[in-house]
Design a protein around this motif. Structure first.
Motif, mmCIF file in Angstrom:
data_model
loop_
_atom_site.group_PDB
_atom_site.id
_atom_site.type_symbol
_atom_site.label_atom_id
_atom_site.label_comp_id
_atom_site.label_asym_id
_atom_site.label_seq_id
_atom_site.Cartn_x
_atom_site.Cartn_y
_atom_site.Cartn_z
ATOM 1 N N LYS A 140 -17.270 1.623 -10.150
ATOM 2 C CA LYS A 140 -18.625 1.107 -9.966
ATOM 3 C C LYS A 140 -19.379 1.159 -11.293
ATOM 4 O O LYS A 140 -20.173 0.286 -11.612
ATOM 5 C CB LYS A 140 -19.357 1.944 -8.917
ATOM 6 C CG LYS A 140 -18.705 1.921 -7.542
ATOM 7 C CD LYS A 140 -19.453 2.824 -6.582
ATOM 8 C CE LYS A 140 -18.800 2.861 -5.208
ATOM 9 N NZ LYS A 140 -19.518 3.763 -4.274
ATOM 10 N N TYR A 185 -14.409 5.636 -8.401
ATOM 11 C CA TYR A 185 -13.625 4.419 -8.176
ATOM 12 C C TYR A 185 -13.675 4.064 -6.691
ATOM 13 O O TYR A 185 -13.687 4.939 -5.823
ATOM 14 C CB TYR A 185 -12.174 4.609 -8.610
ATOM 15 C CG TYR A 185 -11.999 4.764 -10.102
ATOM 16 C CD1 TYR A 185 -11.767 3.664 -10.919
ATOM 17 C CD2 TYR A 185 -12.086 6.019 -10.711
ATOM 18 C CE1 TYR A 185 -11.617 3.804 -12.285
ATOM 19 C CE2 TYR A 185 -11.940 6.167 -12.081
ATOM 20 C CZ TYR A 185 -11.699 5.050 -12.859
ATOM 21 O OH TYR A 185 -11.553 5.194 -14.216
ATOM 22 N N GLN A 186 -13.718 2.779 -6.412
ATOM 23 C CA GLN A 186 -13.751 2.286 -5.047
ATOM 24 C C GLN A 186 -12.434 1.588 -4.739
ATOM 25 O O GLN A 186 -12.050 0.631 -5.417
ATOM 26 C CB GLN A 186 -14.915 1.309 -4.865
ATOM 27 C CG GLN A 186 -15.018 0.737 -3.460
ATOM 28 C CD GLN A 186 -16.187 -0.219 -3.325
ATOM 29 O OE1 GLN A 186 -16.884 -0.495 -4.293
ATOM 30 N NE2 GLN A 186 -16.401 -0.724 -2.124
ATOM 31 N N LYS A 187 -11.723 2.043 -3.703
ATOM 32 C CA LYS A 187 -10.418 1.497 -3.367
ATOM 33 C C LYS A 187 -10.560 0.051 -2.887
ATOM 34 O O LYS A 187 -11.492 -0.305 -2.181
ATOM 35 C CB LYS A 187 -9.726 2.324 -2.285
ATOM 36 C CG LYS A 187 -8.294 1.882 -2.014
ATOM 37 C CD LYS A 187 -7.655 2.737 -0.927
ATOM 38 C CE LYS A 187 -6.207 2.317 -0.717
ATOM 39 N NZ LYS A 187 -6.067 0.888 -0.377
ATOM 40 N N ILE A 188 -9.609 -0.790 -3.308
ATOM 41 C CA ILE A 188 -9.548 -2.173 -2.852
ATOM 42 C C ILE A 188 -8.176 -2.416 -2.243
ATOM 43 O O ILE A 188 -7.257 -1.605 -2.383
ATOM 44 C CB ILE A 188 -9.785 -3.171 -4.009
ATOM 45 C CG1 ILE A 188 -8.709 -3.010 -5.089
ATOM 46 C CG2 ILE A 188 -11.178 -2.978 -4.602
ATOM 47 C CD1 ILE A 188 -8.803 -4.034 -6.194
ATOM 48 N N ASP A 189 -8.021 -3.549 -1.546
ATOM 49 C CA ASP A 189 -6.716 -3.850 -0.972
ATOM 50 C C ASP A 189 -5.757 -4.237 -2.081
ATOM 51 O O ASP A 189 -6.161 -4.692 -3.151
ATOM 52 C CB ASP A 189 -6.829 -4.987 0.045
ATOM 53 C CG ASP A 189 -7.252 -6.292 -0.607
ATOM 54 O OD1 ASP A 189 -6.384 -7.100 -0.939
ATOM 55 O OD2 ASP A 189 -8.474 -6.484 -0.799
ATOM 56 N N ASN A 190 -4.465 -4.096 -1.824
ATOM 57 C CA ASN A 190 -3.465 -4.277 -2.872
ATOM 58 C C ASN A 190 -3.109 -5.722 -3.166
ATOM 59 O O ASN A 190 -2.160 -5.998 -3.872
ATOM 60 C CB ASN A 190 -2.192 -3.503 -2.521
ATOM 61 C CG ASN A 190 -2.321 -2.044 -2.888
ATOM 62 O OD1 ASN A 190 -3.362 -1.626 -3.376
ATOM 63 N ND2 ASN A 190 -1.286 -1.272 -2.658
ATOM 64 N N SER A 231 -7.923 1.180 -7.340
ATOM 65 C CA SER A 231 -9.371 1.308 -7.172
ATOM 66 C C SER A 231 -10.050 0.768 -8.417
ATOM 67 O O SER A 231 -9.463 0.762 -9.509
ATOM 68 C CB SER A 231 -9.761 2.777 -6.972
ATOM 69 O OG SER A 231 -8.973 3.385 -5.967
ATOM 70 N N ASP A 270 0.824 -1.207 0.000
ATOM 71 C CA ASP A 270 0.000 0.000 0.000
ATOM 72 C C ASP A 270 0.857 1.256 0.000
ATOM 73 O O ASP A 270 0.408 2.333 -0.368
ATOM 74 C CB ASP A 270 -0.906 -0.011 1.232
ATOM 75 C CG ASP A 270 -1.983 1.053 1.144
ATOM 76 O OD1 ASP A 270 -2.754 1.010 0.181
ATOM 77 O OD2 ASP A 270 -2.006 1.922 2.023
ATOM 78 N N VAL A 308 -9.345 -9.220 -7.953
ATOM 79 C CA VAL A 308 -10.683 -8.745 -8.292
ATOM 80 C C VAL A 308 -11.295 -9.712 -9.293
ATOM 81 O O VAL A 308 -10.766 -9.901 -10.385
ATOM 82 C CB VAL A 308 -10.638 -7.329 -8.895
ATOM 83 C CG1 VAL A 308 -12.043 -6.854 -9.193
ATOM 84 C CG2 VAL A 308 -9.925 -6.384 -7.958
#
Length: 207
Positions: A47, A61-66, A44, A38, A70
């Motif tokens: 949607k 955009y929606q942040k996701i973990d690194n 991100s 991170d 997905v």
């Protein structure tokens, strides 16, 4: 007895290729571990979907973990945003590495102020020779502080495992992968030759 010993030896040699295959798979798996942090970049996903690439910077955009895993099994597209840290060493070249090669098309754009321009295009529908690195995964150069948009299309479920690596680490990973597969193919060829010699000597059709 000699006959029993011969049966055990032949049985072992028949199953040896399977043992070697399992061993190589286990040994090779660490080569593809994720290294994203991170502190190096943020990723991100969208949607909604921008119908034009010029609008990639305008959607949410929606942040996701690194870890970046997905999965979008119910659609054949994905748009993502990558924000690279500006604390990277400017004298070192850095590359984004997507450890997934089943994209029909991937276009990557970089934002410079209010301007968005394409910096990379690849995918299974494009000639393999167009890639900077002769490798199945997608590898593209990034710059410290850069903002990048990924526009991905595929007729298969999409996964996005992504790392940020220095050029030396990219070359090292490619070399290790080539070494692993070269060793695997070499062992398979040796076993094929060995079984051919046994068949020639013993006339046993099981070889």
């Amino acid at each position: 007895t000699k006959g029993g010993y011969r049966s055990i030896r032949l049985g072992f040699m028949r199953f040896l290729p399977r043992y070697l295959t399992c061993l190589l798979v286990i040994m090779g798996s660490p080569l593809f571990s994720l290294e994203g942090s991170d502190a190096l970049f943020k990723i991100s996903i969208s949607k909604d979907t921008a119908k034009r690439w010029q609008d990639l910077g305008k959607i949410d955009y929606q942040k996701i973990d690194n870890s970046g895993r997905v999965l979008t099994s119910n659609q054949n597209y994905l748009q993502a945003k990558i924000e690279v840290s500006d604390n990277l060493n400017d004298s070192t070249k850095f590359y984004g590495w997507i450890s997934y090669s089943l994209f029909d098309r991937i276009d990557i754009y970089r934002q410079d102020g209010s301007v968005i321009q394409k910096v990379y295009s690849s995918g299974q529908l494009m000639p393999f020779s167009s890639r900077k690195f002769s490798f199945p995964d997608f590898i593209f150069q990034v710059e410290p502080g850069g903002i990048y948009y990924l526009d991905i299309k595929s007729n298969k479920p999409i996964s996005l495992p992504i790392d940020l690596l220095s050029l030396d680490r990219v070359l090292e990973r490619i070399s290790l992968s080539d070494l692993f597969y070269g060793a695997f193919i070499g062992i398979v060829l040796v076993m094929m030759l060995y079984n051919f010699v046994l068949f020639f000597v013993t006339k046993d059709k099981s070889y």
